[in-house]
Design a protein around this motif. Sequence first.
Motif, PDB file in Angstrom:
ATOM      1  N   GLU A  97       0.832  -1.204   0.000  1.00 13.66           N
ATOM      2  CA  GLU A  97       0.000   0.000   0.000  1.00 13.66           C
ATOM      3  C   GLU A  97       0.871   1.260   0.000  1.00 13.66           C
ATOM      4  OE1 GLU A  97      -3.888   1.781   0.097  1.00 13.66           O
ATOM      5  OE2 GLU A  97      -3.160  -0.219  -0.375  1.00 13.66           O
ATOM      6  N   PHE A  98       1.996   1.189   0.708  1.00 17.69           N
ATOM      7  CA  PHE A  98       2.924   2.318   0.739  1.00 17.69           C
ATOM      8  C   PHE A  98       3.450   2.621  -0.661  1.00 17.69           C
ATOM      9  CE2 PHE A  98       7.338   3.855   1.145  1.00 17.69           C
ATOM     10  CZ  PHE A  98       7.088   5.047   1.786  1.00 17.69           C
ATOM     11  N   GLN A  99       3.786   1.579  -1.418  1.00 24.23           N
ATOM     12  CA  GLN A  99       4.273   1.772  -2.788  1.00 24.23           C
ATOM     13  C   GLN A  99       3.195   2.407  -3.663  1.00 24.23           C
ATOM     14  OE1 GLN A  99       5.415  -2.242  -3.738  1.00 24.23           O
ATOM     15  NE2 GLN A  99       7.577  -1.817  -3.347  1.00 24.23           N
ATOM     16  N   ARG A 100       1.974   1.962  -3.500  1.00 19.15           N
ATOM     17  CA  ARG A 100       0.872   2.473  -4.321  1.00 19.15           C
ATOM     18  C   ARG A 100       0.534   3.926  -4.021  1.00 19.15           C
ATOM     19  NH1 ARG A 100      -3.080  -2.571  -3.381  1.00 19.15           N
ATOM     20  NH2 ARG A 100      -2.080  -4.041  -4.786  1.00 19.15           N
ATOM     21  N   LYS A 101       0.658   4.312  -2.754  1.00 21.61           N
ATOM     22  CA  LYS A 101       0.228   5.655  -2.331  1.00 21.61           C
ATOM     23  C   LYS A 101       1.375   6.426  -1.684  1.00 21.61           C
ATOM     24  CE  LYS A 101      -4.508   4.139  -1.452  1.00 21.61           C
ATOM     25  NZ  LYS A 101      -5.567   4.054  -0.431  1.00 21.61           N
ATOM     26  N   PHE A 102       2.546   6.342  -2.279  1.00 19.31           N
ATOM     27  CA  PHE A 102       3.727   6.969  -1.692  1.00 19.31           C
ATOM     28  C   PHE A 102       3.507   8.439  -1.355  1.00 19.31           C
ATOM     29  CE2 PHE A 102       7.636   9.443  -2.189  1.00 19.31           C
ATOM     30  CZ  PHE A 102       8.373   8.911  -1.144  1.00 19.31           C
ATOM     31  N   GLY A 103       2.979   9.209  -2.299  1.00 18.23           N
ATOM     32  CA  GLY A 103       2.777  10.644  -2.078  1.00 18.23           C
ATOM     33  C   GLY A 103       1.875  10.925  -0.895  1.00 18.23           C
ATOM     34  N   GLU A 104       0.820  10.142  -0.775  1.00 19.21           N
ATOM     35  CA  GLU A 104      -0.122  10.320   0.338  1.00 19.21           C
ATOM     36  C   GLU A 104       0.575  10.074   1.678  1.00 19.21           C
ATOM     37  OE1 GLU A 104      -3.962   7.839   1.864  1.00 19.21           O
ATOM     38  OE2 GLU A 104      -3.916   8.338  -0.278  1.00 19.21           O
ATOM     39  N   PHE A 105       1.368   8.996   1.752  1.00 17.76           N
ATOM     40  CA  PHE A 105       2.060   8.687   3.007  1.00 17.76           C
ATOM     41  C   PHE A 105       3.202   9.666   3.273  1.00 17.76           C
ATOM     42  CE2 PHE A 105       0.084   4.527   2.151  1.00 17.76           C
ATOM     43  CZ  PHE A 105      -0.689   4.461   3.310  1.00 17.76           C
ATOM     44  N   GLN A 106       3.770  10.200   2.220  1.00 14.28           N
ATOM     45  CA  GLN A 106       4.806  11.216   2.371  1.00 14.28           C
ATOM     46  C   GLN A 106       4.208  12.445   3.064  1.00 14.28           C
ATOM     47  OE1 GLN A 106       6.362  12.486  -1.398  1.00 14.28           O
ATOM     48  NE2 GLN A 106       8.300  13.121  -0.514  1.00 14.28           N
ATOM     49  N   HIS A 107       3.033  12.855   2.640  1.00 14.36           N
ATOM     50  CA  HIS A 107       2.365  14.003   3.282  1.00 14.36           C
ATOM     51  C   HIS A 107       1.965  13.667   4.713  1.00 14.36           C
ATOM     52  CE1 HIS A 107       2.311  16.565  -0.210  1.00 14.36           C
ATOM     53  NE2 HIS A 107       1.769  15.597  -0.943  1.00 14.36           N
ATOM     54  N   GLN A 108       1.480  12.465   4.938  1.00 11.35           N
ATOM     55  CA  GLN A 108       1.066  12.068   6.280  1.00 11.35           C
ATOM     56  C   GLN A 108       2.263  12.049   7.229  1.00 11.35           C
ATOM     57  OE1 GLN A 108      -1.150   8.430   6.431  1.00 11.35           O
ATOM     58  NE2 GLN A 108      -1.579   8.633   8.609  1.00 11.35           N
ATOM     59  N   ALA A 109       3.414  11.620   6.730  1.00  4.97           N
ATOM     60  CA  ALA A 109       4.611  11.545   7.560  1.00  4.97           C
ATOM     61  C   ALA A 109       5.096  12.924   7.996  1.00  4.97           C
ATOM     62  CB  ALA A 109       5.720  10.804   6.826  1.00  4.97           C
ATOM     63  N   GLN A 110       4.664  13.973   7.297  1.00  3.63           N
ATOM     64  CA  GLN A 110       4.998  15.334   7.737  1.00  3.63           C
ATOM     65  C   GLN A 110       4.272  15.674   9.037  1.00  3.63           C
ATOM     66  OE1 GLN A 110       7.272  17.394   6.626  1.00  3.63           O
ATOM     67  NE2 GLN A 110       7.840  16.069   4.934  1.00  3.63           N
ATOM     68  N   ARG A 111       3.130  15.022   9.269  1.00  2.00           N
ATOM     69  CA  ARG A 111       2.327  15.274  10.473  1.00  2.00           C
ATOM     70  C   ARG A 111       2.610  14.276  11.586  1.00  2.00           C
ATOM     71  NH1 ARG A 111      -1.214  15.221   6.340  1.00  2.00           N
ATOM     72  NH2 ARG A 111      -2.238  13.337   7.084  1.00  2.00           N
ATOM     73  N   GLU A 112       2.856  13.004  11.213  1.00  3.45           N
ATOM     74  CA  GLU A 112       3.076  11.951  12.198  1.00  3.45           C
ATOM     75  C   GLU A 112       3.844  10.805  11.542  1.00  3.45           C
ATOM     76  OE1 GLU A 112      -0.491   9.879  13.375  1.00  3.45           O
ATOM     77  OE2 GLU A 112      -1.323   9.997  11.364  1.00  3.45           O
ATOM     78  N   PRO A 113       4.607  10.048  12.320  1.00  4.64           N
ATOM     79  CA  PRO A 113       5.313   8.903  11.752  1.00  4.64           C
ATOM     80  C   PRO A 113       4.329   7.871  11.190  1.00  4.64           C
ATOM     81  CG  PRO A 113       6.198   9.452  13.900  1.00  4.64           C
ATOM     82  CD  PRO A 113       4.940  10.254  13.724  1.00  4.64           C
ATOM     83  N   VAL A 114       4.765   7.181  10.142  1.00  5.21           N
ATOM     84  CA  VAL A 114       3.956   6.134   9.513  1.00  5.21           C
ATOM     85  C   VAL A 114       4.739   4.829   9.593  1.00  5.21           C
ATOM     86  CG1 VAL A 114       2.861   5.343   7.377  1.00  5.21           C
ATOM     87  CG2 VAL A 114       2.910   7.796   7.911  1.00  5.21           C
ATOM     88  N   GLU A 115       4.137   3.823  10.206  1.00  9.83           N
ATOM     89  CA  GLU A 115       4.757   2.509  10.342  1.00  9.83           C
ATOM     90  C   GLU A 115       4.447   1.679   9.099  1.00  9.83           C
ATOM     91  OE1 GLU A 115       4.982   0.102  14.245  1.00  9.83           O
ATOM     92  OE2 GLU A 115       3.153  -0.534  13.222  1.00  9.83           O
ATOM     93  N   ILE A 116       5.475   1.099   8.510  1.00  6.15           N
ATOM     94  CA  ILE A 116       5.310   0.298   7.286  1.00  6.15           C
ATOM     95  C   ILE A 116       5.611  -1.153   7.633  1.00  6.15           C
ATOM     96  CG2 ILE A 116       6.063  -0.016   4.905  1.00  6.15           C
ATOM     97  CD1 ILE A 116       7.066   2.980   5.130  1.00  6.15           C
ATOM     98  N   THR A 117       4.646  -2.025   7.341  1.00  2.00           N
ATOM     99  CA  THR A 117       4.801  -3.436   7.678  1.00  2.00           C
ATOM    100  C   THR A 117       5.002  -4.276   6.427  1.00  2.00           C
ATOM    101  OG1 THR A 117       2.421  -3.866   7.574  1.00  2.00           O
ATOM    102  CG2 THR A 117       3.317  -3.181   9.709  1.00  2.00           C
ATOM    103  N   ARG A 118       5.640  -5.402   6.617  1.00  2.00           N
ATOM    104  CA  ARG A 118       5.819  -6.386   5.548  1.00  2.00           C
ATOM    105  C   ARG A 118       5.565  -7.755   6.168  1.00  2.00           C
ATOM    106  NH1 ARG A 118      10.851  -5.588   2.245  1.00  2.00           N
ATOM    107  NH2 ARG A 118       9.423  -4.634   0.779  1.00  2.00           N
TER     108      ARG A 118
END
Length: 85
Positions: free
Chosen positions: A9-30
């Motif tokens: 999902e992170f790969q698909r929506k990189f830009g969205e998570f990039q913006h979210q990470a400006q506000r709060e950390p985003v945990e990426i799971t595999r």
Amino acid sequence: MMAQTTALEFQRKFGEFQHQAQREPVEITRHGRREFVLMSAEHYDWLKAAAQRTHKTADGLSVVIDAVERAEMDPVHAPLDELLK
């Protein structure tokens, strides 16, 4: 609670998570396990600075060292000693 997403999902929506990470950390799971945490550079710099502000007890004031040496653990926590073995 930290925002969380899968690697796919992170790969698909990189830009969205990039913006979210400006506000709060985003945990990426595999495969259901935490792999990475994406955060702003400002947050990362703050964490690094906070880690450098920590000090060893041995480097503290003598009154602090004396207090730590005299400190006793409450007997209710005695089973925790087994974890240190």
